[in-house]
Design a protein around this motif. Structure first.
Motif, mmCIF file in Angstrom:
data_model
loop_
_atom_site.group_PDB
_atom_site.id
_atom_site.type_symbol
_atom_site.label_atom_id
_atom_site.label_comp_id
_atom_site.label_asym_id
_atom_site.label_seq_id
_atom_site.Cartn_x
_atom_site.Cartn_y
_atom_site.Cartn_z
ATOM 1 N N SER A 190 5.022 10.326 1.267
ATOM 2 C CA SER A 190 4.543 9.173 1.815
ATOM 3 C C SER A 190 3.468 8.610 0.611
ATOM 4 O O SER A 190 3.008 7.591 1.046
ATOM 5 C CB SER A 190 3.617 9.619 3.144
ATOM 6 O OG SER A 190 2.715 10.513 2.802
ATOM 7 N N THR A 224 6.001 4.455 7.469
ATOM 8 C CA THR A 224 4.896 5.434 7.330
ATOM 9 C C THR A 224 5.285 6.537 6.160
ATOM 10 O O THR A 224 4.573 7.149 5.627
ATOM 11 C CB THR A 224 4.569 6.193 8.590
ATOM 12 O OG1 THR A 224 5.672 6.716 8.999
ATOM 13 C CG2 THR A 224 4.176 5.255 9.571
ATOM 14 N N GLU A 250 2.427 6.578 -2.473
ATOM 15 C CA GLU A 250 2.988 5.285 -3.112
ATOM 16 C C GLU A 250 3.416 5.571 -4.584
ATOM 17 O O GLU A 250 4.565 5.042 -4.956
ATOM 18 C CB GLU A 250 1.776 4.269 -3.161
ATOM 19 C CG GLU A 250 2.263 2.841 -3.741
ATOM 20 C CD GLU A 250 1.285 1.657 -3.489
ATOM 21 O OE1 GLU A 250 1.434 0.876 -4.072
ATOM 22 O OE2 GLU A 250 0.556 1.876 -2.584
ATOM 23 N N GLN A 290 5.270 -4.040 -6.076
ATOM 24 C CA GLN A 290 5.133 -4.958 -4.866
ATOM 25 C C GLN A 290 6.286 -4.560 -3.752
ATOM 26 O O GLN A 290 5.941 -4.835 -2.764
ATOM 27 C CB GLN A 290 5.452 -6.419 -5.294
ATOM 28 C CG GLN A 290 4.296 -7.256 -6.153
ATOM 29 C CD GLN A 290 2.849 -7.105 -5.338
ATOM 30 O OE1 GLN A 290 3.049 -7.508 -4.168
ATOM 31 N NE2 GLN A 290 1.747 -6.712 -5.942
ATOM 32 N N ARG A 324 5.639 -0.033 2.343
ATOM 33 C CA ARG A 324 4.472 0.800 3.194
ATOM 34 C C ARG A 324 4.133 0.037 4.414
ATOM 35 O O ARG A 324 3.321 0.714 5.238
ATOM 36 C CB ARG A 324 3.526 1.153 2.044
ATOM 37 C CG ARG A 324 4.008 2.317 1.138
ATOM 38 C CD ARG A 324 3.035 2.884 0.218
ATOM 39 N NE ARG A 324 1.695 3.146 0.833
ATOM 40 C CZ ARG A 324 1.775 4.596 1.473
ATOM 41 N NH1 ARG A 324 2.531 5.142 1.700
ATOM 42 N NH2 ARG A 324 0.395 4.872 1.964
ATOM 43 N N GLU A 325 4.272 -1.260 4.437
ATOM 44 C CA GLU A 325 3.784 -2.035 5.483
ATOM 45 C C GLU A 325 4.626 -1.932 6.620
ATOM 46 O O GLU A 325 4.400 -2.016 7.675
ATOM 47 C CB GLU A 325 3.668 -3.592 5.279
ATOM 48 C CG GLU A 325 2.551 -3.968 4.164
ATOM 49 C CD GLU A 325 2.747 -5.587 3.797
ATOM 50 O OE1 GLU A 325 3.819 -6.050 4.019
ATOM 51 O OE2 GLU A 325 2.039 -5.793 2.952
ATOM 52 N N GLN A 326 5.897 -1.467 6.424
ATOM 53 C CA GLN A 326 7.045 -1.187 7.378
ATOM 54 C C GLN A 326 7.243 0.235 7.729
ATOM 55 O O GLN A 326 7.516 0.669 8.956
ATOM 56 C CB GLN A 326 8.276 -1.844 6.952
ATOM 57 C CG GLN A 326 8.436 -3.247 6.548
ATOM 58 C CD GLN A 326 9.687 -3.647 6.252
ATOM 59 O OE1 GLN A 326 10.808 -3.423 6.716
ATOM 60 N NE2 GLN A 326 9.611 -4.456 5.088
ATOM 61 N N THR A 369 9.941 5.042 10.027
ATOM 62 C CA THR A 369 8.940 4.056 10.647
ATOM 63 C C THR A 369 8.094 5.306 11.653
ATOM 64 O O THR A 369 8.227 6.282 11.600
ATOM 65 C CB THR A 369 9.545 3.411 11.916
ATOM 66 O OG1 THR A 369 10.565 3.971 12.686
ATOM 67 C CG2 THR A 369 10.736 2.299 11.501
ATOM 68 N N VAL A 416 13.681 -7.305 0.670
ATOM 69 C CA VAL A 416 12.421 -6.839 0.081
ATOM 70 C C VAL A 416 12.500 -7.234 -1.450
ATOM 71 O O VAL A 416 11.497 -7.809 -1.930
ATOM 72 C CB VAL A 416 12.262 -5.387 0.091
ATOM 73 C CG1 VAL A 416 10.967 -4.821 -0.578
ATOM 74 C CG2 VAL A 416 11.823 -5.062 1.688
ATOM 75 N N LYS A 467 4.649 -1.743 -1.959
ATOM 76 C CA LYS A 467 3.394 -2.379 -1.097
ATOM 77 C C LYS A 467 4.362 -2.940 0.299
ATOM 78 O O LYS A 467 3.826 -2.669 1.471
ATOM 79 C CB LYS A 467 2.799 -3.408 -1.887
ATOM 80 C CG LYS A 467 1.757 -4.189 -0.645
ATOM 81 C CD LYS A 467 0.873 -5.099 -1.687
ATOM 82 C CE LYS A 467 -0.075 -5.693 -0.735
ATOM 83 N NZ LYS A 467 -0.564 -6.836 -1.324
ATOM 84 N N LYS A 468 5.361 -3.640 0.223
ATOM 85 C CA LYS A 468 6.266 -4.215 1.238
ATOM 86 C C LYS A 468 6.613 -3.040 2.146
ATOM 87 O O LYS A 468 6.636 -3.230 3.348
ATOM 88 C CB LYS A 468 7.150 -5.240 0.838
ATOM 89 C CG LYS A 468 6.515 -6.589 0.324
ATOM 90 C CD LYS A 468 7.622 -7.395 0.180
ATOM 91 C CE LYS A 468 7.099 -8.879 0.103
ATOM 92 N NZ LYS A 468 6.761 -9.408 1.488
#
Length: 107
Positions: free
Chosen positions: A9, A80, A11, A70, A76-78, A93, A33, A73-74
């Motif tokens: 999980s 977990t 980054e 980037q 990790r917004e969608q 998810t 993406v 980042k995108k």
């Protein structure tokens, strides 16, 4: 390239894995993406000007780093967490659903 079956999980690991899988086939979700990030970078005039001041190798390295940051980042917004299994990268998810991001032929 070092792709092995794992779940993670963080980054940094995601960016390394995206770099490795960048040679593979992106799913439609991942293609979206990538396109979103490309549009964002292309519209950043300050970044474009800065890249022109660098030699070609440095500019390509910086651009790759920014793209991976980037994209991560995108994603990790969608999602977990993420998983690599059988040469495929999945986003997971919050409810545990796996969505294919990349697949690669390791032959």
């Amino acid at each position: 390239m070092f792709i092995k079956n794992q779940k993670f999980s963080d980054e940094d690991m995601l960016m390394e894995t995206l770099f490795d899988f960048g040679l593979g086939d992106a799913s439609p979700l991942m293609q979206e993406v990538i396109q979103d990030v490309s549009r964002m970078i292309e519209s950043d005039l300050e970044l474009s000007n800065h890249l022109r001041t660098l030699d070609e190798e440095d500019a390509m390295e910086l651009l790759t780093d920014i793209q991976l940051e980037q994209q991560a980042k995108k994603l990790r917004e969608q999602f977990t967490s993420f998983a690599v299994s059988k040469a495929k990268l999945y986003g997971i998810t919050a409810d545990g659903e796996e969505k294919l991001l990349y697949e690669i032929d390791l032959v």
